[in-house]
Write an enzyme that holds these catalytic residues in place. Structure first.
Site, PDB file in Angstrom:
ATOM      1  N   SER A  32       0.835  -1.186   0.000  1.00  0.00           N
ATOM      2  CA  SER A  32       0.000   0.000   0.000  1.00  0.00           C
ATOM      3  C   SER A  32       0.885   1.257   0.000  1.00  0.00           C
ATOM      4  O   SER A  32       1.777   1.391  -0.825  1.00  0.00           O
ATOM      5  CB  SER A  32      -0.960  -0.035   1.192  1.00  0.00           C
ATOM      6  OG  SER A  32      -2.040   0.838   0.992  1.00  0.00           O
ATOM      7  N   ASP A  77      -5.100  -4.110  -2.700  1.00  0.00           N
ATOM      8  CA  ASP A  77      -4.161  -3.639  -1.690  1.00  0.00           C
ATOM      9  C   ASP A  77      -3.511  -4.805  -0.944  1.00  0.00           C
ATOM     10  O   ASP A  77      -4.195  -5.707  -0.459  1.00  0.00           O
ATOM     11  CB  ASP A  77      -4.926  -2.749  -0.704  1.00  0.00           C
ATOM     12  CG  ASP A  77      -4.023  -1.988   0.232  1.00  0.00           C
ATOM     13  OD1 ASP A  77      -3.259  -2.636   0.975  1.00  0.00           O
ATOM     14  OD2 ASP A  77      -4.073  -0.744   0.238  1.00  0.00           O
TER      15      ASP A  77
END
Length: 312
Positions: free
Chosen positions: A46, A160
């Protein structure tokens, strides 16, 4: 006879996910560089993948200068809203801007070993991206469900990396370095008081960036994600973005505790969960200063306990 040059401590750096708290990674990297640590390897997911990848490409300063110059209208232009139903934003404009700033790079050509971690939800497993286009790996790793649309990478639909591995220590286990330093963006504890001299970036410059993000988020909630009348009558202050933020935090906190119990890096730099919310991007300057502060406190304590020598 010339004095023998002191050998730098080599580091494998693990940059965790945690949304806006990820700006702390910038301050942590700056502290390590200023204090003579040699970062040889980075694994991130991320925001950790974005910051780590740009640093591995040698362009963190350029990224910081670019971010400081952003005004509200620039931020809004980079967020490409989509009605496709797979996420609020496509993410193509922000990645395109970063490519223009930094240039196309392949991970295997970077001077520092780099791995971005993403999630294949169909196969229910994490995916390590350590070769191929840098910004494809970053785009896959930052695909926060609902916020960004998923990314199609070599036929796989990726989200993610923090969904399964918010602190990706495992990709560094084969590294031959003196220390593994992991950054936990969901740590317990109170927000420390930051000294003014620890401010690494000009406040006025970062304020323009912060204003653009928070203004956009407020506009999005008011126009696109209104609260129901029943909620307003009850005085509740939670909206769809709040639910998304708190859900991601809750899930990642639980997984992070498990990962840290499974793997044991020599150093864990804690960034308190209470520092800001997952989508609280208007507090970038404070998060950078927090990262710098926490790196100093944690590393100085570690070096004092170990006699200034790595444990490996």
């Amino acid at each position: 006879m010339a004095a023998k040059k002191k050998k730098k401590t080599t580091v494998s750096l693990v940059l965790g996910s945690g949304g806006a708290r990820g700006y702390a990674h910038i301050g942590i990297i700056q502290w390590l560089i200023e204090n003579g640590f040699d970062i040889r390897s980075i694994a991130g997911c991320s925001m950790g993948a974005l910051i780590g990848g740009i640093y591995a490409a040698g362009e963190l300063d350029a990224y910081a200068h670019w971010a400081r110059a952003l005004e509200r209208k620039d931020v809004l232009m980079l967020l490409d809203f989509t009605f496709g139903g797979r996420g609020f934003f496509k993410g193509e404009k922000v990645i395109g801007a970063l490519k223009k700033l930094i240039g196309e790079r392949n991970i295997e050509d970077l001077p520092i070993s780099f791995t971005a971690v993403a999630t294949d939800i169909q196969a229910e497993k994490e995916v390590w991206l350590s070769k191929g286009p840098l910004f494809d790996a970053i785009r896959a790793s930052i695909a926060i469900p609902t916020f960004f649309t998923p990314f199609n990478y070599q036929g796989k639909i990726l989200f993610d990396g923090g969904l399964l591995n918010p602190i990706p220590i495992a990709p560094t286990l084969r590294d031959i370095t003196d220390l593994t330093i992991a950054v936990n963006l969901s740590a317990k504890g109170e927000m420390p008081v930051l000294e003014k001299e620890e401010n690494l970036e000009p406040p006025n410059a970062w304020e323009r960036y912060r204003g653009g993000i928070v203004g956009f988020m407020e506009e999005l909630q008011q126009k696109w994600l209104p609260r129901g009348d029943e909620e307003e009558e009850k005085g509740e202050e939670i909206g769809l973005l709040d639910i998304l933020s708190q859900s991601m935090d809750t899930m990642q906190n639980a997984i992070a505790r498990f990962k840290l119990a499974t793997y044991s890096p020599e150093v864990i730099i804690p960034i308190p969960k209470c520092a800001c919310t997952f989508l609280d991007f208007h507090r970038a300057d404070e998060m950078i200063r927090l990262g710098y502060h926490q790196a100093g406190v944690t590393m100085e304590s570690f070096l004092a306990e170990s006699g200034g020598k790595p444990k490996k």
